[in-house]
Design a protein around this motif. Sequence first.
Motif, short mmCIF file in Angstrom:
data_model
loop_
_atom_site.label_atom_id
_atom_site.label_comp_id
_atom_site.label_asym_id
_atom_site.label_seq_id
_atom_site.Cartn_x
_atom_site.Cartn_y
_atom_site.Cartn_z
N SER A 43 2.01 16.60 -5.31
CA SER A 43 0.81 16.86 -6.47
C SER A 43 0.17 18.20 -5.93
O SER A 43 -0.53 18.89 -6.96
CB SER A 43 -0.19 15.64 -6.42
OG SER A 43 -1.11 15.81 -5.09
N GLY A 100 0.77 4.55 -1.34
CA GLY A 100 1.12 5.85 -1.73
C GLY A 100 2.47 6.34 -1.17
O GLY A 100 3.23 5.77 -0.57
N GLY A 152 -5.74 6.14 -3.34
CA GLY A 152 -5.81 6.94 -2.25
C GLY A 152 -5.79 6.49 -1.05
O GLY A 152 -6.09 5.30 -0.77
N GLU A 191 -5.84 10.98 2.03
CA GLU A 191 -4.71 11.40 0.97
C GLU A 191 -5.57 10.94 -0.38
O GLU A 191 -6.17 10.07 -0.49
CB GLU A 191 -3.47 10.99 0.84
CG GLU A 191 -2.42 11.61 1.97
CD GLU A 191 -2.24 12.97 1.71
OE1 GLU A 191 -2.67 13.37 0.56
OE2 GLU A 191 -1.81 13.83 2.47
N GLU A 246 -1.59 6.15 -7.99
CA GLU A 246 -1.39 5.80 -6.85
C GLU A 246 -3.12 5.62 -6.39
O GLU A 246 -3.81 6.54 -6.41
CB GLU A 246 -0.91 6.40 -5.86
CG GLU A 246 0.60 6.72 -6.20
CD GLU A 246 1.53 7.46 -5.24
OE1 GLU A 246 0.86 8.02 -4.13
OE2 GLU A 246 2.50 7.83 -5.51
N LYS A 268 1.96 12.28 -3.69
CA LYS A 268 0.49 12.80 -3.35
C LYS A 268 0.69 14.40 -2.72
O LYS A 268 0.01 15.36 -2.86
CB LYS A 268 -0.03 12.12 -2.16
CG LYS A 268 -0.47 10.68 -2.59
CD LYS A 268 -1.29 9.93 -1.33
CE LYS A 268 -1.95 8.55 -1.80
NZ LYS A 268 -1.88 8.19 -3.17
N LEU A 291 -3.97 9.38 -7.04
CA LEU A 291 -3.23 9.99 -8.22
C LEU A 291 -3.40 9.28 -9.70
O LEU A 291 -3.49 7.95 -9.54
CB LEU A 291 -1.95 10.20 -7.72
CG LEU A 291 -1.32 11.06 -6.69
CD1 LEU A 291 -0.04 11.09 -6.44
CD2 LEU A 291 -1.98 12.32 -6.79
#
Length: 447
Positions: A396, A389, A206, A353, A204, A393, A356
């Motif tokens: 994680s 996203g 951020g 954020e 993903e 997130k 990933l």
Amino acid sequence: MADTDGTSMHTQHPEGPDVVTLASELIRIDTTNRGGGDGQERPAAEYVAERLAEAGIESTLVESAPGRANLVTRVAGTEPGLPGLLVHGHLDVVPADPTEWSVDPFSGEIRDGMVWGRGAVDMKDMVAMMLTVARGWGFSGRRPRRDVVFAFTADEEDTAAYGAGWLAEHRPELFEGCTEGISESGGYTFHANGRRLYPVGAGERGTAWLKLTAHGTAGHGSKVNRDNAVGALAAAIARIDAYEWPVRLSPTVRAALAGIGRALDIPVDLDDPEFDVDALLDRFGPARHLVETTVRNSANPTMPEAGYKVNVIPELAAARVDGRVVPGAREEFEKTIDMLTGPRVDWEYYHTEIPLSAPVDSPTFLAMAEALRAEDPDADVVPYCMGGGTDAKQFSRLGITGYGFAPLLLPPDLDLAPLVHGVDERVPVEGLRFGARVLDRFLSTVG
């Protein structure tokens, strides 16, 4: 129904609603999230708890604020030595204006082979599949190999502060032992060049939502003003809008380009010094939409705010910008925004954020591909990076690697992307049944 202390009542029913009915009934529960704390997921969480209880499955209902409910349940696996797997789906939906729709967006109407309504593909379809699989295990006594934690969350459509973010911070014990997770935005049919691609999310970008602020000198609209905050802000917005971000290919995007190329019989040499990603995307045809938003950072101005009267120059002007950052490019993004805003405009993060990445050669990824091919032998399963996203997130932060896998069979004339947050959102009945079978197969067999 889950009691206020999180326990569940047990009522057994050998038969019950199938995935189609469950999706329809979930859509009828209005869980609109208007942002800023304005949401109400508890009725949907209670509905899920009741359906689980019918199959003898206990669940834990927790509220992060009044009405902002999350529901979590764990199904023990047959091999305790294996790590746990998280399956999460959000209960909230974005607003829908009924005057724009051909059906009531909260009717859950079933017609023309479709289930209609807000959340049909984002993501009460997946919630219904999760519920169907869990109930099937409860009624039959079957169990997965790994512990499977089902989490039904609030507030994904805003900041996740009342949902996955709150759970990760305040109730991490509910996810103990989970090392990987799956959720929305992957595993659906994407038709391209006569092939059926199934993109599975393995990354993903951020989130980098910005607030821009310009200060100036207030004055009468008829007078000369060389210190106009609105003009300074407008110039910065124009520069951001016009900027061409450089190509930055993350490992997930490189794997996506190679995988799509193989599926479409298009040669891809990522190590060629003359490699031109935009030329390659042109050759991909419709499949370009799977990767074009993730080969670069991006920043789109969305919400300018200034003034209160046409003949008054305000001393303050502001704007919001939706920024997205590919893995490893945060520093470049910030330096570029500094350059584009210039000395007259300040900026700060409104919400941010992390990006990933997940391995595309893991046993879990391969098991997802096998589950899809078991139902569609002609499936070309490819990894991809999500442009936006998800709650992955948040999870994680607990060390859980996230994948986008909400399997769904779509016909060639139905494109998923315009339906997400769109008007007349709908999901095929047979697509739901396909997805439930794939999800059951994957969760039952993955080790």
